[in-house]
Design a protein around this motif. Structure first.
Motif, PDB file in Angstrom:
ATOM      1  N   GLN A  12      63.092 -42.352  45.798  1.00 40.28           N
ATOM      2  CA  GLN A  12      61.741 -42.494  45.252  1.00 40.28           C
ATOM      3  C   GLN A  12      61.000 -43.717  45.808  1.00 40.28           C
ATOM      4  OE1 GLN A  12      60.299 -40.228  43.565  1.00 40.28           O
ATOM      5  NE2 GLN A  12      58.444 -41.260  42.882  1.00 40.28           N
ATOM      6  N   ALA A  13      61.713 -44.841  45.934  1.00 38.30           N
ATOM      7  CA  ALA A  13      61.033 -46.083  46.327  1.00 38.30           C
ATOM      8  C   ALA A  13      60.301 -45.955  47.676  1.00 38.30           C
ATOM      9  CB  ALA A  13      62.017 -47.252  46.325  1.00 38.30           C
ATOM     10  N   PRO A  14      60.907 -45.336  48.700  1.00 40.18           N
ATOM     11  CA  PRO A  14      60.166 -45.212  49.971  1.00 40.18           C
ATOM     12  C   PRO A  14      58.878 -44.389  49.823  1.00 40.18           C
ATOM     13  CG  PRO A  14      62.490 -44.689  50.287  1.00 40.18           C
ATOM     14  CD  PRO A  14      62.289 -44.830  48.823  1.00 40.18           C
ATOM     15  N   LEU A  15      58.902 -43.364  48.965  1.00 38.23           N
ATOM     16  CA  LEU A  15      57.690 -42.547  48.751  1.00 38.23           C
ATOM     17  C   LEU A  15      56.586 -43.392  48.123  1.00 38.23           C
ATOM     18  CD1 LEU A  15      58.924 -39.194  47.137  1.00 38.23           C
ATOM     19  CD2 LEU A  15      58.222 -39.616  49.498  1.00 38.23           C
ATOM     20  N   VAL A  16      56.973 -44.179  47.108  1.00 40.92           N
ATOM     21  CA  VAL A  16      55.991 -45.008  46.402  1.00 40.92           C
ATOM     22  C   VAL A  16      55.448 -46.076  47.348  1.00 40.92           C
ATOM     23  CG1 VAL A  16      55.661 -46.604  44.466  1.00 40.92           C
ATOM     24  CG2 VAL A  16      57.107 -44.577  44.179  1.00 40.92           C
ATOM     25  N   HIS A  17      56.337 -46.643  48.128  1.00 39.84           N
ATOM     26  CA  HIS A  17      55.912 -47.679  49.074  1.00 39.84           C
ATOM     27  C   HIS A  17      54.907 -47.092  50.072  1.00 39.84           C
ATOM     28  CE1 HIS A  17      56.099 -50.523  52.434  1.00 39.84           C
ATOM     29  NE2 HIS A  17      56.324 -51.420  51.483  1.00 39.84           N
ATOM     30  N   ALA A  18      55.217 -45.924  50.615  1.00 40.11           N
ATOM     31  CA  ALA A  18      54.322 -45.299  51.608  1.00 40.11           C
ATOM     32  C   ALA A  18      52.964 -44.981  50.976  1.00 40.11           C
ATOM     33  CB  ALA A  18      54.972 -44.034  52.170  1.00 40.11           C
ATOM     34  N   GLU A  19      52.998 -44.483  49.740  1.00 43.97           N
ATOM     35  CA  GLU A  19      51.731 -44.150  49.066  1.00 43.97           C
ATOM     36  C   GLU A  19      50.907 -45.429  48.827  1.00 43.97           C
ATOM     37  OE1 GLU A  19      50.085 -41.480  48.245  1.00 43.97           O
ATOM     38  OE2 GLU A  19      48.740 -42.120  46.626  1.00 43.97           O
ATOM     39  N   ALA A  20      51.553 -46.479  48.326  1.00 46.99           N
ATOM     40  CA  ALA A  20      50.825 -47.729  48.053  1.00 46.99           C
ATOM     41  C   ALA A  20      50.233 -48.289  49.345  1.00 46.99           C
ATOM     42  CB  ALA A  20      51.757 -48.746  47.393  1.00 46.99           C
ATOM     43  N   GLN A  21      51.010 -48.221  50.423  1.00 46.95           N
ATOM     44  CA  GLN A  21      50.509 -48.744  51.702  1.00 46.95           C
ATOM     45  C   GLN A  21      49.326 -47.910  52.212  1.00 46.95           C
ATOM     46  OE1 GLN A  21      51.880 -51.700  53.303  1.00 46.95           O
ATOM     47  NE2 GLN A  21      49.799 -51.424  54.064  1.00 46.95           N
TER      48      GLN A  21
END
Ligand SMILES: Cc1ncc(COP(=O)(O)O)c(C=O)c1O
Length: 346
Positions: free
Chosen positions: A233-242
């Protein structure tokens, strides 16, 4: 940060309320170590507009404005058989005089039921133009493109909205939420030590994080996974926030440490009930008369309860729970929520 340069439709009048949950907090404290727990508050994004609304309402304000700017006459999107995102997208389409088509992914094999209640009933009541069911693992982007191509062949123009409305533009809805929250904290003199939010297709968690970073709101956001544990999940959230920060033109690299994900509360499977979800839904209903949902917010509140019992929040700390909506699917899970049988209706 200036959001006014992005076209936006408005589906909600004013800000969603922020309320303390004194009875819920007392019931929770009684089950925490030493009988003391956090002070839990709620932001009522379940009261957003669109029949009934939820987190997708905020994302759709930007996505539908873009669809209209592109001259679309139909929205095409995708989701699970009880998708809140599909229902709210359809409601926005109705309000704008557009048609709406869904590609439904049967994530739990055999779970699609033509006669189901809850959101599926609302799909039909609100007049979905078509609904195509595909098996789990289907390339949903390709399936939606095929729908759009079919419409184009009829001389129509479709606008494709990704699952959960989670792209950079949709994420702006939760940047707007961050700004709204900041203003409310300022006006009411209320601060929070933690914000707890659901984390699925990640537009809510990622958009809110981008909004916190861009507005220098220093409250940690804890995302409770509804379908994945932190490693996925964390990589998805990071990509979305970026992506949201980039769309806003912020010269900002989202720090990996700002992405806080918690797992362990969504199992055995996305949308399949578990005992902790049932406890959370019953507890909030019976202490504050606020309805959660079985697929998302029930599991997210179960996460908040679990973290409190594990001592993750100091006694008396203020924790803000972001209620992202979803109550219609309660009516597809009534048996299990009343403790009768399994009642699985994913
Ligand atoms: C009620 C509700 N809460 C939370 C979520 C998760 O939000 P996101 O997909 O933006 O991560 C969803 C997604 O469908 C939802 O319907």
């Amino acid at each position: 940060m200036d959001l006014s340069r992005f076209p936006r439709r408005r589906y909600t009048e004013g800000a969603t309320p922020i309320e303390p949950l004194p009875r819920f907090s007392a019931a929770l404290a009684a089950t925490c170590p030493g009988g003391r727990g956090p002070e839990v508050w709620i932001k009522r994004d379940d009261l957003l507009g669109l029949s009934p609304g939820g987190n997708k309402t905020r994302k759709l304000e930007f996505l539908v404005a873009d669809a209209l700017a592109q001259g679309a006459d139909a929205l095409v999107t995708c989701g699970a058989p009880q998708s809140n995102h599909c229902r709210i997208t359809l409601a926005a389409a109705v309000k704008e005089g557009l048609r709406c088509r869904f590609v439904i992914e049967e994530r739990v094999p055999g779970s699609f039921d033509e006669g189901a209640g809850g959101n599926h009933f609302l799909f039909r009541l609100l007049g979905v133009e078509s609904l195509r069911v595909v098996p789990a693992g289907t390339d949903m982007a390709a399936a939606m493109r095929a729908e759009a191509d079919a419409l184009a062949a009829e001389g129509r123009r479709a606008y494709v909205i990704p699952g959960g409305g989670s792209n950079a533009l949709g994420g702006l809805g939760y940047v707007a939420c961050a700004q709204e929250l900041q203003q409310q904290m300022f006006e009411h003199g209320t601060g929070f030590e933690h914000v707890v939010v659901g984390s699925g297709s990640s537009g809510t968690h990622g958009g809110l994080l981008a909004g916190f970073l861009g507005n220098r709101i220093a409250i940690p956001i804890i995302g409770i996974g509804v379908s994945r544990d932190p490693a996925q999940q964390a990589p998805l959230v990071h990509a979305e926030a970026q992506a949201v920060c980039d769309l806003l033109g912020l010269d900002l690299a989202v720090p990996a440490a700002a992405v806080r994900c918690v797992g362990g509360y969504w199992q055995p499977k996305y949308s399949v009930p578990n005992a902790r979800m049932v406890e959370a839904v019953q507890m909030l209903a019976r202490t504050e008369a606020i309805l959660l949902d079985p697929v998302y917010t029930g599991k997210v509140m179960a996460g908040l309860i679990g973290l409190a019992r594990d001592g993750a929040f100091a006694p008396g700390e203020r924790v803000l729970f972001l209620h992202t909506g979803g109550a219609p699917s309660l009516f597809a899970y009534d048996s299990v929520l009343l403790g009768r049988g399994t009642g699985l209706a994913p």
